[in-house]
Design a protein around this motif. Sequence first.
Motif, mmCIF file in Angstrom:
data_model
loop_
_atom_site.group_PDB
_atom_site.id
_atom_site.type_symbol
_atom_site.label_atom_id
_atom_site.label_comp_id
_atom_site.label_asym_id
_atom_site.label_seq_id
_atom_site.Cartn_x
_atom_site.Cartn_y
_atom_site.Cartn_z
ATOM 1 N N UNK A 174 0.840 -1.196 0.000
ATOM 2 C CA UNK A 174 0.000 0.000 0.000
ATOM 3 C C UNK A 174 0.873 1.243 0.000
ATOM 4 N N UNK A 175 0.373 2.296 -0.622
ATOM 5 C CA UNK A 175 1.113 3.552 -0.645
ATOM 6 C C UNK A 175 1.305 4.050 0.787
ATOM 7 N N UNK A 176 2.467 4.632 1.088
ATOM 8 C CA UNK A 176 3.583 4.972 0.194
ATOM 9 C C UNK A 176 4.681 3.918 0.174
ATOM 10 N N UNK A 177 4.399 2.705 0.629
ATOM 11 C CA UNK A 177 5.449 1.718 0.787
ATOM 12 C C UNK A 177 5.771 1.027 -0.534
ATOM 13 N N UNK A 178 7.051 0.780 -0.751
ATOM 14 C CA UNK A 178 7.486 0.026 -1.927
ATOM 15 C C UNK A 178 8.352 -1.164 -1.527
ATOM 16 N N UNK A 179 8.338 -1.471 -0.196
ATOM 17 C CA UNK A 179 9.147 -2.567 0.319
ATOM 18 C C UNK A 179 8.335 -3.305 1.389
ATOM 19 N N UNK A 180 8.275 -4.636 1.284
ATOM 20 C CA UNK A 180 7.469 -5.414 2.217
ATOM 21 C C UNK A 180 7.954 -5.276 3.659
ATOM 22 N N UNK A 181 9.248 -5.302 3.855
ATOM 23 C CA UNK A 181 9.781 -5.258 5.215
ATOM 24 C C UNK A 181 9.442 -3.939 5.899
ATOM 25 N N UNK A 182 9.578 -2.824 5.158
ATOM 26 C CA UNK A 182 9.281 -1.527 5.754
ATOM 27 C C UNK A 182 7.789 -1.388 6.019
ATOM 28 N N UNK A 183 6.958 -1.896 5.110
ATOM 29 C CA UNK A 183 5.523 -1.825 5.329
ATOM 30 C C UNK A 183 5.114 -2.631 6.566
ATOM 31 N N UNK A 184 5.705 -3.815 6.703
ATOM 32 C CA UNK A 184 5.368 -4.646 7.856
ATOM 33 C C UNK A 184 5.761 -3.965 9.158
ATOM 34 N N UNK A 185 6.962 -3.396 9.197
ATOM 35 C CA UNK A 185 7.401 -2.726 10.412
ATOM 36 C C UNK A 185 6.499 -1.541 10.740
ATOM 37 N N UNK A 186 6.077 -0.804 9.716
ATOM 38 C CA UNK A 186 5.188 0.341 9.949
ATOM 39 C C UNK A 186 3.830 -0.115 10.488
ATOM 40 N N UNK A 187 3.296 -1.201 9.929
ATOM 41 C CA UNK A 187 2.010 -1.712 10.393
ATOM 42 C C UNK A 187 2.112 -2.227 11.819
ATOM 43 N N UNK A 188 3.174 -2.944 12.122
ATOM 44 C CA UNK A 188 3.364 -3.470 13.484
ATOM 45 C C UNK A 188 3.562 -2.338 14.482
ATOM 46 N N UNK A 189 4.345 -1.333 14.099
ATOM 47 C CA UNK A 189 4.558 -0.198 14.995
ATOM 48 C C UNK A 189 3.240 0.541 15.232
ATOM 49 N N UNK A 190 2.453 0.717 14.176
ATOM 50 C CA UNK A 190 1.186 1.424 14.308
ATOM 51 C C UNK A 190 0.227 0.724 15.249
ATOM 52 N N UNK A 191 0.100 -0.589 15.109
ATOM 53 C CA UNK A 191 -0.852 -1.311 15.962
ATOM 54 C C UNK A 191 -0.354 -1.352 17.401
ATOM 55 N N UNK A 192 0.960 -1.487 17.608
ATOM 56 C CA UNK A 192 1.471 -1.482 18.972
ATOM 57 C C UNK A 192 1.321 -0.124 19.627
ATOM 58 N N UNK A 193 1.480 0.946 18.852
ATOM 59 C CA UNK A 193 1.277 2.295 19.386
ATOM 60 C C UNK A 193 -0.180 2.481 19.798
ATOM 61 N N UNK A 194 -1.094 2.003 18.958
ATOM 62 C CA UNK A 194 -2.521 2.081 19.291
ATOM 63 C C UNK A 194 -2.830 1.272 20.549
ATOM 64 N N UNK A 195 -2.311 0.053 20.621
ATOM 65 C CA UNK A 195 -2.582 -0.795 21.775
ATOM 66 C C UNK A 195 -1.983 -0.217 23.057
#
Length: 213
Positions: free
Chosen positions: A9-30
Amino acid sequence: MSRPAAILNAPWDDQARQREAMRFGVWLFLAGEILFFGGLLLVYAVARYVDPEGSLAGARETDAAYGFANTIILLTSSCAMTIAERAAKQGLERVASAGLWIAFTLGAAFLAVKGFEYRQDLQENLFPSGRAFRLDQAGAARFWAFYWVATLVHMAHLIAGLGLIGRLIALGRLERGVGRRWMAVEVTSFYWHFVDAIWIILFPLLYLAGKGG
Protein backbone atom coordinates in the motif's frame (compact mmCIF):
# COMPACT_ATOMS: atom_id res chain seq x y z
CA MET A 1 6.96 -22.94 2.23
CA SER A 2 7.74 -19.28 1.45
CA ARG A 3 5.40 -16.46 2.36
CA PRO A 4 3.12 -15.09 -0.37
CA ALA A 5 4.07 -11.73 -1.82
CA ALA A 6 2.17 -9.16 0.24
CA ILE A 7 0.05 -6.41 -1.26
CA LEU A 8 1.93 -3.12 -0.95
CA ASN A 9 0.00 0.00 0.00
CA ALA A 10 1.11 3.55 -0.65
CA PRO A 11 3.58 4.97 0.19
CA TRP A 12 5.45 1.72 0.79
CA ASP A 13 7.49 0.03 -1.93
CA ASP A 14 9.15 -2.57 0.32
CA GLN A 15 7.47 -5.41 2.22
CA ALA A 16 9.78 -5.26 5.22
CA ARG A 17 9.28 -1.53 5.75
CA GLN A 18 5.52 -1.83 5.33
CA ARG A 19 5.37 -4.65 7.86
CA GLU A 20 7.40 -2.73 10.41
CA ALA A 21 5.19 0.34 9.95
CA MET A 22 2.01 -1.71 10.39
CA ARG A 23 3.36 -3.47 13.48
CA PHE A 24 4.56 -0.20 14.99
CA GLY A 25 1.19 1.42 14.31
CA VAL A 26 -0.85 -1.31 15.96
CA TRP A 27 1.47 -1.48 18.97
CA LEU A 28 1.28 2.29 19.39
CA PHE A 29 -2.52 2.08 19.29
CA LEU A 30 -2.58 -0.79 21.78
CA ALA A 31 -0.29 1.13 24.12
CA GLY A 32 -2.91 3.87 24.30
CA GLU A 33 -5.63 1.31 24.93
CA ILE A 34 -3.58 -0.26 27.71
CA LEU A 35 -3.33 3.14 29.40
CA PHE A 36 -7.11 3.54 29.13
CA PHE A 37 -7.87 0.14 30.64
CA GLY A 38 -5.17 0.77 33.22
CA GLY A 39 -7.14 3.81 34.34
CA LEU A 40 -10.27 1.67 34.69
CA LEU A 41 -8.37 -0.87 36.77
CA LEU A 42 -7.07 1.93 39.00
CA VAL A 43 -10.67 3.00 39.64
CA TYR A 44 -11.50 -0.60 40.57
CA ALA A 45 -8.52 -0.78 42.95
CA VAL A 46 -9.50 2.46 44.69
CA ALA A 47 -13.11 1.26 45.07
CA ARG A 48 -11.92 -2.01 46.59
CA TYR A 49 -9.66 -0.12 48.99
CA VAL A 50 -12.37 2.35 50.08
CA ASP A 51 -15.06 -0.27 50.69
CA PRO A 52 -13.77 -3.84 50.36
CA GLU A 53 -16.83 -5.46 51.91
CA GLY A 54 -19.26 -3.59 49.69
CA SER A 55 -17.20 -4.35 46.59
CA LEU A 56 -17.10 -8.04 47.42
CA ALA A 57 -20.84 -8.03 48.13
CA GLY A 58 -21.40 -6.65 44.65
CA ALA A 59 -18.97 -9.13 43.09
CA ARG A 60 -20.81 -12.05 44.66
CA GLU A 61 -23.86 -11.21 42.54
CA THR A 62 -22.15 -11.80 39.20
CA ASP A 63 -22.83 -15.10 37.45
CA ALA A 64 -19.49 -16.89 37.11
CA ALA A 65 -20.96 -19.43 34.66
CA TYR A 66 -21.42 -16.70 32.04
CA GLY A 67 -17.94 -15.34 32.68
CA PHE A 68 -16.33 -18.76 32.47
CA ALA A 69 -18.20 -19.62 29.26
CA ASN A 70 -17.08 -16.40 27.61
CA THR A 71 -13.50 -16.95 28.78
CA ILE A 72 -13.41 -20.34 27.05
CA ILE A 73 -15.00 -18.83 23.94
CA LEU A 74 -12.43 -16.04 23.69
CA LEU A 75 -9.46 -18.29 24.39
CA THR A 76 -10.60 -20.64 21.62
CA SER A 77 -11.18 -17.75 19.22
CA SER A 78 -7.70 -16.43 19.98
CA CYS A 79 -6.26 -19.85 19.15
CA ALA A 80 -8.20 -19.88 15.87
CA MET A 81 -6.88 -16.41 15.04
CA THR A 82 -3.31 -17.57 15.63
CA ILE A 83 -3.88 -20.50 13.27
CA ALA A 84 -5.28 -18.11 10.65
CA GLU A 85 -2.25 -15.84 11.00
CA ARG A 86 0.27 -18.66 10.64
CA ALA A 87 -1.64 -20.22 7.74
CA ALA A 88 -1.90 -16.91 5.87
CA LYS A 89 1.86 -16.44 6.14
CA GLN A 90 2.41 -19.91 4.65
CA GLY A 91 -0.14 -19.47 1.86
CA LEU A 92 -2.52 -22.10 3.31
CA GLU A 93 -5.63 -20.32 2.15
CA ARG A 94 -8.27 -22.81 3.28
CA VAL A 95 -6.79 -23.10 6.76
CA ALA A 96 -6.47 -19.32 7.05
CA SER A 97 -10.07 -18.83 5.92
CA ALA A 98 -11.34 -21.46 8.36
CA GLY A 99 -9.40 -19.85 11.22
CA LEU A 100 -10.87 -16.43 10.46
CA TRP A 101 -14.40 -17.82 10.27
CA ILE A 102 -14.01 -19.69 13.55
CA ALA A 103 -12.61 -16.62 15.30
CA PHE A 104 -15.44 -14.46 13.93
CA THR A 105 -18.14 -16.98 14.89
CA LEU A 106 -16.79 -17.36 18.41
CA GLY A 107 -16.56 -13.59 18.79
CA ALA A 108 -20.22 -13.34 17.82
CA ALA A 109 -20.99 -16.13 20.31
CA PHE A 110 -19.30 -14.06 23.03
CA LEU A 111 -21.66 -11.19 22.26
CA ALA A 112 -24.67 -13.51 22.38
CA VAL A 113 -23.67 -14.93 25.77
CA LYS A 114 -23.02 -11.43 27.08
CA GLY A 115 -26.44 -10.36 25.86
CA PHE A 116 -28.12 -13.13 27.87
CA GLU A 117 -26.03 -12.15 30.88
CA TYR A 118 -26.99 -8.48 30.58
CA ARG A 119 -30.65 -9.44 30.38
CA GLN A 120 -30.32 -11.45 33.59
CA ASP A 121 -28.48 -8.59 35.31
CA LEU A 122 -31.25 -6.15 34.38
CA GLN A 123 -33.97 -8.54 35.48
CA GLU A 124 -32.24 -8.84 38.85
CA ASN A 125 -31.98 -5.03 39.20
CA LEU A 126 -28.21 -4.96 39.09
CA PHE A 127 -27.86 -1.75 37.12
CA PRO A 128 -26.66 0.89 39.62
CA SER A 129 -29.02 3.68 38.72
CA GLY A 130 -31.81 4.98 40.90
CA ARG A 131 -33.77 3.17 43.60
CA ALA A 132 -34.26 0.03 41.53
CA PHE A 133 -30.73 -1.18 42.29
CA ARG A 134 -31.28 -3.93 44.82
CA LEU A 135 -27.99 -3.80 46.76
CA ASP A 136 -27.73 -1.34 49.64
CA GLN A 137 -23.96 -0.98 50.00
CA ALA A 138 -22.31 1.98 48.31
CA GLY A 139 -19.34 -0.23 47.48
CA ALA A 140 -21.63 -2.67 45.69
CA ALA A 141 -23.01 0.13 43.53
CA ARG A 142 -19.48 1.24 42.65
CA PHE A 143 -18.56 -2.34 41.76
CA TRP A 144 -21.51 -2.67 39.41
CA ALA A 145 -20.78 0.72 37.85
CA PHE A 146 -17.29 -0.59 37.09
CA TYR A 147 -18.77 -3.87 35.80
CA TRP A 148 -21.04 -2.15 33.30
CA VAL A 149 -18.46 0.37 32.09
CA ALA A 150 -15.63 -2.17 31.78
CA THR A 151 -17.69 -4.87 30.03
CA LEU A 152 -19.39 -2.43 27.67
CA VAL A 153 -16.05 -0.86 26.68
CA HIS A 154 -14.59 -4.33 26.22
CA MET A 155 -17.59 -5.29 24.09
CA ALA A 156 -17.06 -2.21 21.91
CA HIS A 157 -13.46 -3.29 21.32
CA LEU A 158 -14.60 -6.82 20.51
CA ILE A 159 -17.15 -5.51 17.99
CA ALA A 160 -14.37 -3.48 16.35
CA GLY A 161 -12.29 -6.66 16.19
CA LEU A 162 -15.17 -8.50 14.54
CA GLY A 163 -15.30 -5.73 11.96
CA LEU A 164 -11.60 -6.18 11.20
CA ILE A 165 -11.93 -9.96 10.91
CA GLY A 166 -15.08 -9.59 8.79
CA ARG A 167 -13.18 -7.28 6.45
CA LEU A 168 -10.46 -9.91 6.01
CA ILE A 169 -13.07 -12.59 5.32
CA ALA A 170 -14.73 -10.38 2.70
CA LEU A 171 -11.41 -9.55 1.04
CA GLY A 172 -10.50 -13.23 1.07
CA ARG A 173 -13.67 -14.06 -0.83
CA LEU A 174 -13.05 -11.31 -3.37
CA GLU A 175 -9.37 -12.14 -3.83
CA ARG A 176 -9.64 -15.92 -3.41
CA GLY A 177 -7.62 -15.96 -0.24
CA VAL A 178 -5.92 -13.74 2.32
CA GLY A 179 -2.37 -14.93 1.65
CA ARG A 180 -1.35 -11.67 0.01
CA ARG A 181 -2.82 -9.80 2.99
CA TRP A 182 -0.94 -11.74 5.62
CA MET A 183 0.37 -8.51 7.12
CA ALA A 184 -3.20 -7.34 7.74
CA VAL A 185 -4.01 -10.74 9.26
CA GLU A 186 -0.98 -10.39 11.52
CA VAL A 187 -1.88 -6.96 12.95
CA THR A 188 -5.53 -7.98 13.27
CA SER A 189 -4.33 -10.97 15.26
CA PHE A 190 -2.39 -8.65 17.58
CA TYR A 191 -5.54 -6.64 18.23
CA TRP A 192 -7.68 -9.73 18.79
CA HIS A 193 -5.20 -11.13 21.32
CA PHE A 194 -5.30 -7.77 23.12
CA VAL A 195 -9.08 -8.00 23.43
CA ASP A 196 -8.66 -11.53 24.76
CA ALA A 197 -6.00 -10.45 27.27
CA ILE A 198 -8.19 -7.66 28.65
CA TRP A 199 -10.98 -10.15 29.26
CA ILE A 200 -8.57 -12.51 31.04
CA ILE A 201 -7.80 -9.64 33.44
CA LEU A 202 -11.46 -8.69 33.90
CA PHE A 203 -12.70 -12.24 34.47
CA PRO A 204 -11.24 -12.82 37.96
CA LEU A 205 -11.95 -9.24 39.06
CA LEU A 206 -15.61 -9.41 38.05
CA TYR A 207 -16.56 -13.04 38.51
CA LEU A 208 -14.25 -14.66 41.05
CA ALA A 209 -13.89 -11.92 43.69
CA GLY A 210 -15.93 -12.63 46.80
CA LYS A 211 -16.74 -16.21 45.85
CA GLY A 212 -13.94 -17.96 47.71
CA GLY A 213 -15.69 -18.46 51.00
